[in-house]
Motif scaffolding. Structure first.
Motif, PDB file in Angstrom:
ATOM      1  N   GLU A   1      21.984  28.222  71.092  1.00 43.65           N
ATOM      2  CA  GLU A   1      20.523  28.057  71.601  1.00 43.65           C
ATOM      3  C   GLU A   1      19.661  29.190  71.701  1.00 43.65           C
ATOM      4  O   GLU A   1      20.476  30.236  72.003  1.00 43.65           O
ATOM      5  CB  GLU A   1      20.441  26.961  72.647  1.00 43.65           C
ATOM      6  CG  GLU A   1      21.551  27.044  73.662  1.00 43.65           C
ATOM      7  CD  GLU A   1      21.300  26.378  74.896  1.00 43.65           C
ATOM      8  OE1 GLU A   1      20.441  26.443  75.667  1.00 43.65           O
ATOM      9  OE2 GLU A   1      22.117  25.391  75.084  1.00 43.65           O
ATOM     10  N   PRO A   2      18.364  29.096  71.474  1.00 48.14           N
ATOM     11  CA  PRO A   2      17.690  30.470  71.764  1.00 48.14           C
ATOM     12  C   PRO A   2      17.868  30.948  73.307  1.00 48.14           C
ATOM     13  O   PRO A   2      18.149  30.205  74.202  1.00 48.14           O
ATOM     14  CB  PRO A   2      16.445  29.938  71.757  1.00 48.14           C
ATOM     15  CG  PRO A   2      16.220  28.771  70.871  1.00 48.14           C
ATOM     16  CD  PRO A   2      17.658  27.953  71.103  1.00 48.14           C
ATOM     17  N   GLY A   3      17.991  32.392  73.013  1.00 50.07           N
ATOM     18  CA  GLY A   3      18.206  32.954  74.409  1.00 50.07           C
ATOM     19  C   GLY A   3      19.565  33.296  74.764  1.00 50.07           C
ATOM     20  O   GLY A   3      20.125  33.612  76.088  1.00 50.07           O
ATOM     21  N   THR A   4      20.642  32.897  74.007  1.00 48.03           N
ATOM     22  CA  THR A   4      22.125  32.826  74.244  1.00 48.03           C
ATOM     23  C   THR A   4      22.658  34.405  73.742  1.00 48.03           C
ATOM     24  O   THR A   4      23.877  34.669  73.984  1.00 48.03           O
ATOM     25  CB  THR A   4      23.010  32.012  73.911  1.00 48.03           C
ATOM     26  OG1 THR A   4      22.651  31.724  72.332  1.00 48.03           O
ATOM     27  CG2 THR A   4      22.790  30.682  74.405  1.00 48.03           C
ATOM     28  N   GLY A   5      21.706  35.376  73.278  1.00 44.66           N
ATOM     29  CA  GLY A   5      22.394  36.754  73.007  1.00 44.66           C
ATOM     30  C   GLY A   5      22.801  36.800  71.712  1.00 44.66           C
ATOM     31  O   GLY A   5      23.639  37.858  71.435  1.00 44.66           O
ATOM     32  N   LYS A   6      22.310  36.131  70.607  1.00 43.96           N
ATOM     33  CA  LYS A   6      22.653  36.170  69.437  1.00 43.96           C
ATOM     34  C   LYS A   6      22.103  37.506  68.874  1.00 43.96           C
ATOM     35  O   LYS A   6      22.906  38.233  68.142  1.00 43.96           O
ATOM     36  CB  LYS A   6      22.198  35.033  68.623  1.00 43.96           C
ATOM     37  CG  LYS A   6      22.631  33.720  68.955  1.00 43.96           C
ATOM     38  CD  LYS A   6      22.292  32.608  68.216  1.00 43.96           C
ATOM     39  CE  LYS A   6      20.783  32.091  67.944  1.00 43.96           C
ATOM     40  NZ  LYS A   6      20.182  31.866  69.335  1.00 43.96           N
ATOM     41  N   THR A   7      21.025  37.843  68.872  1.00 45.96           N
ATOM     42  CA  THR A   7      20.263  38.963  68.344  1.00 45.96           C
ATOM     43  C   THR A   7      20.963  40.110  69.317  1.00 45.96           C
ATOM     44  O   THR A   7      21.273  41.149  68.393  1.00 45.96           O
ATOM     45  CB  THR A   7      18.812  39.012  68.405  1.00 45.96           C
ATOM     46  OG1 THR A   7      18.102  37.793  67.737  1.00 45.96           O
ATOM     47  CG2 THR A   7      18.098  40.204  67.895  1.00 45.96           C
ATOM     48  N   GLU A   8      21.090  40.271  70.322  1.00 48.65           N
ATOM     49  CA  GLU A   8      21.513  41.298  71.122  1.00 48.65           C
ATOM     50  C   GLU A   8      23.015  41.532  70.649  1.00 48.65           C
ATOM     51  O   GLU A   8      23.510  42.896  70.749  1.00 48.65           O
ATOM     52  CB  GLU A   8      21.486  40.949  72.728  1.00 48.65           C
ATOM     53  CG  GLU A   8      22.006  41.980  73.582  1.00 48.65           C
ATOM     54  CD  GLU A   8      21.051  43.369  73.235  1.00 48.65           C
ATOM     55  OE1 GLU A   8      21.473  44.448  73.935  1.00 48.65           O
ATOM     56  OE2 GLU A   8      19.860  43.181  73.025  1.00 48.65           O
TER      57      GLU A   8
END
Length: 279
Positions: free
Chosen positions: A34-41
C-alpha cells in the motif's frame, strides 16, 4: 554485496532476503504494497547500503517505455536544418538518453528505480521485457546497440492499482511489503523520532492501529502518515494523557495527518456522536 537495514531504514528479515535474492539472481525486484509503506525509500536505502549511485525513473500515466530508452527530437533537427546549423549532420545531437540508457552506460554498477510502474498504460511493462531481460536495446537512428556495461540492480515499485502482465511478472523477483506489526513500527518510529517517550508512543500507536482497523474506512493511514502525525504531536508537546482525552471513537488529535478524505472524517464524527449519545 549484501543489503541490510541502515541507520535510517528498518528492513524486515523477509524484505532483506528478497532484495539480496534479486541481486543474486540478477532479476528486477518488483515491490508491491500500500502507498506509504516505504517502497520508493527502499531503493534509496539499497543504494546507500551498497554504496551505489541511484538513477530514478518516476512513471506517470503518460509515460511511454520508449522514454526510458531514448527520445529522438526530429522537430529540432528539422528546424536546425532550415537554419543551416552544422550540428544537424550528426543525429546523435538530437537523441535524448532515457533512464535505462543512463543506467546501462554507467561506468559502475547502479541502482535503477522504476517507480510506480502501474501508473502507466498496461502495455508499458510488456514494452520493457526485452530490455530488462537482455539488458540491451537498439537505437534505430544511429544503428548502434546499447548494452549494459554493468548490470544494474533494478527495483520496480507498484501500488497494486492494476494487474501487471504475466510475462513481466515471470522476469521479476516479487516481494509484497506488508504493513508493519506494532513491534516493527516501534522500531521505525524510533529511527525517525529517537527518544520519544514510551507512554506517548504506546498510546499513539494504539490509537493508530484502532483507526486502521476501523470498519468502513476508505483509506487506511500508512507508515509515512503515522510518522507525520507523531512529528506533529511532538511539535505540540502533547502527552499520552492529551491523546487519551479524545475519548473512545472520537476524532484523534491532529487527525488531518491520518484521515485524508471527508468520508473517513465523517465516519469518526458519527462514531464520536454515537459514543456520546450512548452515555
Amino acid at each position: 554485496m549484501k543489503f541490510q537495514s541502515t541507520d535510517d531504514y528498518v528492513a524486515t528479515d523477509d524484505l532483506t532476503i528478497a532484495v539480496n535474492a534479486a541481486v543474486t539472481l540478477e532479476r528486477p525486484l518488483l515491490v508491491k504494497g500500500e502507498p506509504g509503506t516505504g517502497k520508493t525509500e527502499l531503493a534509496r536505502q539499497v543504494s546507500q547500503s551498497l554504496g551505489l549511485r541511484m538513477i530514478e525513473w518516476n512513471v506517470k500515466s503518460t509515460t511511454r517505455a520508449q522514454q526510458g530508452l531514448y527520445e529522438y527530437d526530429a522537430v529540432s533537427r528539422l528546424r536546425d536544418s532550415q537554419l543551416g546549423e552544422e550540428r544537424v549532420h550528426d543525429v546523435k545531437n538530437y537523441i535524448r538518453k532515457g533512464k535505462l540508457w543512463q543506467a546501462f552506460e554507467a561506468g559502475e554498477k547502479v541502482v535503477l528505480l522504476i517507480d510506480e510502474v502501474d501508473k502507466a498504460d498496461i502495455e508499458f511493462p510488456n514494452d520493457l521485457l526485452q530490455e530488462l531481460d537482455k539488458m540491451e536495446f537498439f537505437v534505430y537512428e544511429t544503428g548502434e546497440t546499447i548494452s549494459a556495461r554493468h548490470r544494474p540492480i533494478v527495483i520496480i515499485t507498484s501500488n497494486n492499482e492494476k494487474e501487471l502482465p504475466d510475462a513481466f511478472l515471470r522476469r521479476c523477483f516479487f516481494h509484497y511489503i506488508r504493513f508493519p506489526d506494532p513491534e516493527t513500527l516501534r522500531k521505525i518510529v524510533e529511527v525517525h523520532h529517537p527518544g520519544i517517550k514510551d507512554a506517548l508512543l504506546t498510546t499513539a500507536l494504539t490509537q493508530f492501529y484502532e483507526i486502521r482497523e476501523q470498519a468502513g474506512l476508505k483509506k487506511k493511514p500508512s507508515t509515512s502518515e503515522v510518522l507525520d502525525w507523531l512529528k506533529l504531536l511532538l511539535a505540540e508537546d502533547m502527552t499520552a494523557a492529551d491523546l487519551k482525552s479524545s475519548g473512545t471513537n472520537a476524532l484523534p488529535k491532529l487527525h488531518g495527518a491520518l484521515l485524508k478524505n471527508e468520508q473517513d472524517v465523517h465516519l469518526f464524527e458519527r462514531l464520536a456522536f454515537m459514543a456520546r449519545s450512548g452515555r
